[in-house]
Design an enzyme around this catalytic site. Structure first.
Site, PDB file in Angstrom:
ATOM      1  N   GLU A   1      21.924  -0.642   4.085  1.00 31.00           N
ATOM      2  CA  GLU A   1      20.714  -0.584   3.249  1.00 31.00           C
ATOM      3  C   GLU A   1      20.896   0.270   2.002  1.00 31.00           C
ATOM      4  O   GLU A   1      19.934   0.531   1.293  1.00 31.00           O
ATOM      5  CB  GLU A   1      19.538  -0.089   4.080  1.00 31.00           C
ATOM      6  CG  GLU A   1      19.202  -1.076   5.186  1.00 31.00           C
ATOM      7  CD  GLU A   1      17.982  -0.689   6.010  1.00 31.00           C
ATOM      8  OE1 GLU A   1      17.548   0.471   5.931  1.00 31.00           O
ATOM      9  OE2 GLU A   1      17.484  -1.560   6.741  1.00 31.00           O
TER      10      GLU A   1
ATOM     11  N   TRP B   1      16.683  -6.339  13.726  1.00 32.86           N
ATOM     12  CA  TRP B   1      17.949  -6.981  14.130  1.00 32.86           C
ATOM     13  C   TRP B   1      18.679  -6.152  15.173  1.00 32.86           C
ATOM     14  O   TRP B   1      19.605  -6.631  15.811  1.00 32.86           O
ATOM     15  CB  TRP B   1      18.840  -7.190  12.909  1.00 32.86           C
ATOM     16  CG  TRP B   1      19.409  -5.894  12.360  1.00 32.86           C
ATOM     17  CD1 TRP B   1      18.710  -4.800  11.961  1.00 32.86           C
ATOM     18  CD2 TRP B   1      20.786  -5.560  12.190  1.00 32.86           C
ATOM     19  NE1 TRP B   1      19.562  -3.805  11.537  1.00 32.86           N
ATOM     20  CE2 TRP B   1      20.844  -4.242  11.658  1.00 32.86           C
ATOM     21  CE3 TRP B   1      21.981  -6.252  12.410  1.00 32.86           C
ATOM     22  CZ2 TRP B   1      22.047  -3.601  11.358  1.00 32.86           C
ATOM     23  CZ3 TRP B   1      23.172  -5.605  12.109  1.00 32.86           C
ATOM     24  CH2 TRP B   1      23.202  -4.306  11.585  1.00 32.86           C
ATOM     25  N   ASP B   2      18.279  -4.891  15.343  1.00 33.46           N
ATOM     26  CA  ASP B   2      18.880  -4.013  16.350  1.00 33.46           C
ATOM     27  C   ASP B   2      18.990  -4.734  17.696  1.00 33.46           C
ATOM     28  O   ASP B   2      19.954  -4.587  18.429  1.00 33.46           O
ATOM     29  CB  ASP B   2      18.011  -2.766  16.602  1.00 33.46           C
ATOM     30  CG  ASP B   2      17.663  -1.984  15.356  1.00 33.46           C
ATOM     31  OD1 ASP B   2      17.554  -2.596  14.280  1.00 33.46           O
ATOM     32  OD2 ASP B   2      17.469  -0.758  15.459  1.00 33.46           O
TER      33      ASP B   2
ATOM     34  N   LYS C   1      25.370   3.219   3.805  1.00 29.15           N
ATOM     35  CA  LYS C   1      24.515   3.883   4.791  1.00 29.15           C
ATOM     36  C   LYS C   1      25.064   3.704   6.216  1.00 29.15           C
ATOM     37  O   LYS C   1      25.054   4.609   7.025  1.00 29.15           O
ATOM     38  CB  LYS C   1      23.101   3.300   4.711  1.00 29.15           C
ATOM     39  CG  LYS C   1      22.097   3.926   5.658  1.00 29.15           C
ATOM     40  CD  LYS C   1      20.741   3.239   5.553  1.00 29.15           C
ATOM     41  CE  LYS C   1      19.704   3.896   6.456  1.00 29.15           C
ATOM     42  NZ  LYS C   1      18.465   3.146   6.545  1.00 29.15           N
ATOM     43  N   GLN C   2      25.496   2.472   6.509  1.00 28.79           N
ATOM     44  CA  GLN C   2      25.863   2.141   7.891  1.00 28.79           C
ATOM     45  C   GLN C   2      26.866   0.999   7.891  1.00 28.79           C
ATOM     46  O   GLN C   2      26.921   0.213   6.939  1.00 28.79           O
ATOM     47  CB  GLN C   2      24.624   1.727   8.662  1.00 28.79           C
ATOM     48  CG  GLN C   2      23.976   0.467   8.116  1.00 28.79           C
ATOM     49  CD  GLN C   2      22.535   0.321   8.554  1.00 28.79           C
ATOM     50  OE1 GLN C   2      21.613   0.638   7.802  1.00 28.79           O
ATOM     51  NE2 GLN C   2      22.322  -0.156   9.769  1.00 28.79           N
TER      52      GLN C   2
END
Ligand code: BGC
Length: 780
Positions: free
Chosen positions: A488, A361-362, A592-593
């Site tokens: 994640e 998806w980046d 995580k992000q």
């Protein structure tokens, strides 16, 4: 890790003035050249020493079985891994009796420069052989942005102080030996000599090798042609065998005399074309390139990049490192996507084999937003690749018992390649991310043909997926249960807020296009009834919210989970996924992000200012940034919320991710999303650029360090220049018809070539919320 100062800080170049073999692999990634179709790592011309030899062709992979300890329905059986194709960039050199090898003799000087305006990598070095013979070597390397299959090297050796016998061997090498890796042994096996020889050929100064991958059955052809110039009695000869083709050039040089070889290398691959057709294809590409010669190619390259920079440059006054880093990032983002043409843009571009060369998806959420406003043609191509992979995505949805299309979490060819379903298949948000990217592209370009021919099918099939994945409860509220959002460190959660908001936008966009293009919709079997069911789901979407804390929840119930023991976690226990079991990470509040914080940016109109601030303050102390995709998004929202110092620190982190190897894995390839994220942090963070209906809005607010931030962007056939200082914002329409933009909410009519200025309201500069211990961004 590359220590600070590995590269000189210059506005348009990345210069390495000393060769350090310890960080060779990292610098090979930094100096990688690519056009999105062909990629060459920045390996030394002579091939050795190397960190990781790498020559890649977008879409060329080998298949291998995926390992599972326990069987389960719907697990992907076959994985795909990018392979190192035939290496066309090698030029070995023999000096009198000794190979030019930097591990021996004495390196008097060595410099490499990546030139971001000329699109070449230049190397100059002076070397003294163990026997005391001194030579100078100069090489220039490029991967052409105008001739898609082409790489080229101009290589020159000069005798310095004595009569010197030199031999240059220009080679094509297949099945190069690769350094051992720790990963899955089955994947590693697939990568040992993945190419089966089909043809080797030489004639005159021409070389050609054709191979086929063993399991995936892809044919790869690489051919080279040369122009040799040297002193009288320079001799050449050619030979080939299955994995090697070589032109040998020998000469005797008097001091000051030079031997030069210009090498053109053409690449091609196909899953269907025959051997003769592939041989002809690369020969023809060589003929086209030879027509222009080295100088013609170099001139084309420069012109292509002049055009790009005229539409894309970002100027940062007051911070030379960020200035260099944003251009470095833009250059690599362009290289990753420019000529990918209906192929994926992998997470590492074509700069290394990290993540097995997969796209995630980046691409849609980090890379395409940048290209949308700087090189929009590449965005249409990247999304057409998604459209071409619809058959695999439909099949995957059916296998999962769902309707529409389920795009893969990670892939090269379009099939799901993730063997870990909680953070793979369950990360359904990739479907809404694709929809988001295409809606953004259409709104920024007005490309209705694309919307009708490509966008519509993607929107309809992803909307169908959401409608069948979610359900209405007894009150009619729509839920999407058991999915994984961008973070994640949470998995299989109910009503991930990012996913729900993005799915809502996806469903509404699909309903809109079905109404706009009823004839085409009919062909896809979509009618008013179906689109009404999408609107219904969108309008009754559950948005998890904790009314007591007055913050949104990352997913339903997130805020009542136990908080991670951040105080008891040591600095060396990050990234957490390598030191703690997922089962424990999943049941705690630890991120995580950017996930909910990413939603604050991508679905900004859903949140008022108070909630942006409250949500950011709540999630910031839980976010550990174990992914390189986080810092840039935290920068954007920190800037919006008025934490300008923090936003700056995050921008620096995103910007220097690879130039300073902050995650210690630049050797595997560059973090293309983080490089794109530098642009996002500057343009959408400090520039405050947002889509606003039919136009763009800017809310500039500069960090203290910046004297000026200026950038050019493309919007609906126009070129805009935005220039912001601490006090003033100046808007200039460089080309195209008049346009109304918004400045901090105020409408501003722009006429061609008539700059309009407005004062910038004083920024807030709030003290920033805390991060988890050991996870504060570095402060410069
Ligand atoms: C991130 C993913 C990302 C992948 C590839 C992972 O570490 O968590 O969001 O897609 O890296 O960059």
């Amino acid at each position: 890790m590359i220590t600070h100062g590995a590269y000189a800080v210059e506005p348009w170049t990345v210069r390495e003035t000393e060769l350090s073999l310890d960080v060779l692999a990292q610098s090979e990634s930094v100096f990688a050249l690519s056009n999105g179709h062909v990629g060459w790592r920045g390996n030394l011309d002579e091939g050795e020493p190397h960190g990781l030899p790498g020559s890649y062709l977008n879409g060329v992979y080998e298949a291998h079985p995926l390992p599972y300890a326990e069987a389960g329905y719907g697990y992907p059986e076959s994985g795909q891994t990018v392979i190192n194709i035939t290496n066309g960039k090698i030029l070995r050199l023999l000096v009198d009796d000794e190979p030019f090898d930097l591990r021996y003799g004495r390196l008097v000087s060595h410099e490499r420069v990546l030139d971001l305006r000329r699109g070449v990598m230049e190397r100059t070095c002076e070397w003294c052989s163990p026997a005391g013979t001194r030579i100078r070597v100069r090489s220039t390397r490029m991967i052409s942005l105008t001739q898609r299959s082409l790489g080229a090297v101009s290589y020159e050796v000069e005798a310095v102080d004595c009569h010197t016998r030199v031999v240059i061997q220009s080679e094509l090498v297949a099945n190069e030996q690769l350094p051992q890796t720790k990963g899955d042994p089955r994947a590693a096996m697939a990568l040992q000599a993945p190419l089966e020889p089909e043809e080797h050929f030489t004639s005159g100064h021409r070389l050609r090798l054709v191979h086929r991958t063993r399991t995936s059955g892809l044919r790869v052809a690489v051919a080279a042609d040369h122009v040799v110039s040297g002193p009288e009695r320079t001799t050449t000869s050619c030979e080939s065998r299955p994995d090697l083709a070589r032109l040998t050039v020998a000469a005797v040089l008097e001091p000051g005399q030079k031997l030069r070889v210009d090498k053109l290398v053409a690449h091609g691959w196909s899953g269907t074309r025959s051997l003769p057709a592939m041989s002809d294809q690369v020969d023809a590409a060589l003929a086209a390139a030879a027509h222009d010669g080295w100088d013609g190619l170099a001139a084309e390259q420069r012109a292509y990049l002049d055009d790009f920079w005229a539409c894309a440059d970002v100027e940062v006054e007051g911070d030379e490192e960020i200035q260099q880093a944003v251009r470095f990032g833009l250059f690599h983002v362009l290289q990753a996507g420019a000529r990918a043409e209906e192929r994926a843009i992998p997470a590492k571009g074509l700069t290394g084999s990290g993540y097995d060369g997969h796209a995630f998806w980046d691409t849609e959420m980090f890379v395409l937003p940048v290209l949308t406003y700087t090189a929009p043609g590449a965005v249409a191509e990247a999304l057409r690749w998604r459209q071409n992979t619809l058959p695999a995505a439909r099949e995957r949805a059916a296998q999962l018992g769902l309707r529409g299309a389920a795009f893969p979490w990670r892939t090269i060819g379009g099939e799901e390649g993730s063997a870990y379903w909680p953070a793979g298949t369950a990360a359904f948000h990739v479907n809404a991310d694709i929809a988001h990217a295409l809606v953004r592209y259409v709104s920024a370009t007005g490309d209705e043909d694309f919307e009708r021919d490509t966008g519509m099918e993607l929107l309809v099939e992803t909307a169908r997926l959401w409608r069948s994945l979610g359900h209405h409860d007894h009150r009619g509220t729509f839920h999407i249960d058991g999915v994984t959002g961008p973070d994640e460190y949470s998995a299989i959660a109910d009503d991930n807020l990012y996913t729900n908001l993005m799915a809502r936008a996806n469903l509404l966009a699909a309903a809109d296009v079905v109404e706009r293009y009823p004839k085409e919709a009919e062909r896809l079997g979509a009618d008013d009834e179906e689109s009404a069911s999408w609107r219904d789901a969108a309008e009754s979407m559950n948005i998890p919210y904790n009314a007591e804390l007055r913050v949104h929840e990352q997913h339903a119930g997130f805020t009542r989970l136990q908080r991670w023991d951040f105080e008891g976690t040591r600095a060396d226990q990050y990234p957490l996924m390598l030191h703690f079991p997922y089962f424990d990470i999943y049941r705690k509040q630890v991120i995580k992000q950017a996930d909910l914080v990413l939603a604050l940016y991508t679905c900004g109109t859903e949140f008022d200012e108070e909630h942006v601030a409250r949500n950011f303050a709540y999630y910031e102390p839980l976010t550990v940034r174990d992914s390189s995709l986080s810092a840039c998004i935290q920068a954007v929202i920190a800037a919006q919320a008025g934490y300008l110092r923090l936003a700056y620190d995050y921008t620096v982190e995103a910007a220097l991710m690879d130039l300073e190897d902050l995650e210690h894995n630049t050797r595997d390839g560059l973090h293309i999303a983080s490089l794109a994220g530098t642009w996002l942090a500057l343009v959408t963070g400090f520039g405050g650029a947002r889509r606003a209906g039919e136009t763009l809005e800017f809310s500039p607010r500069l960090p203290e360090k910046f004297g000026r931030l200026a950038f050019v962007m493309l919007y609906r056939g126009r070129r805009l220049r935005l220039e912001f200082t601490q006090e003033t914002a100046t808007y200039t329409l460089l080309s195209g018809p008049a346009l109304t933009v918004r400045h901090h909410g105020e409408a501003l009519r722009l006429q061609p070539d008539t700059p309009a200025s407005r004062p910038v309201p004083p920024p807030k500069h709030l003290p920033s919320p805390e991060q988890p211990p050991h996870r504060r961004p570095n402060v410069r």
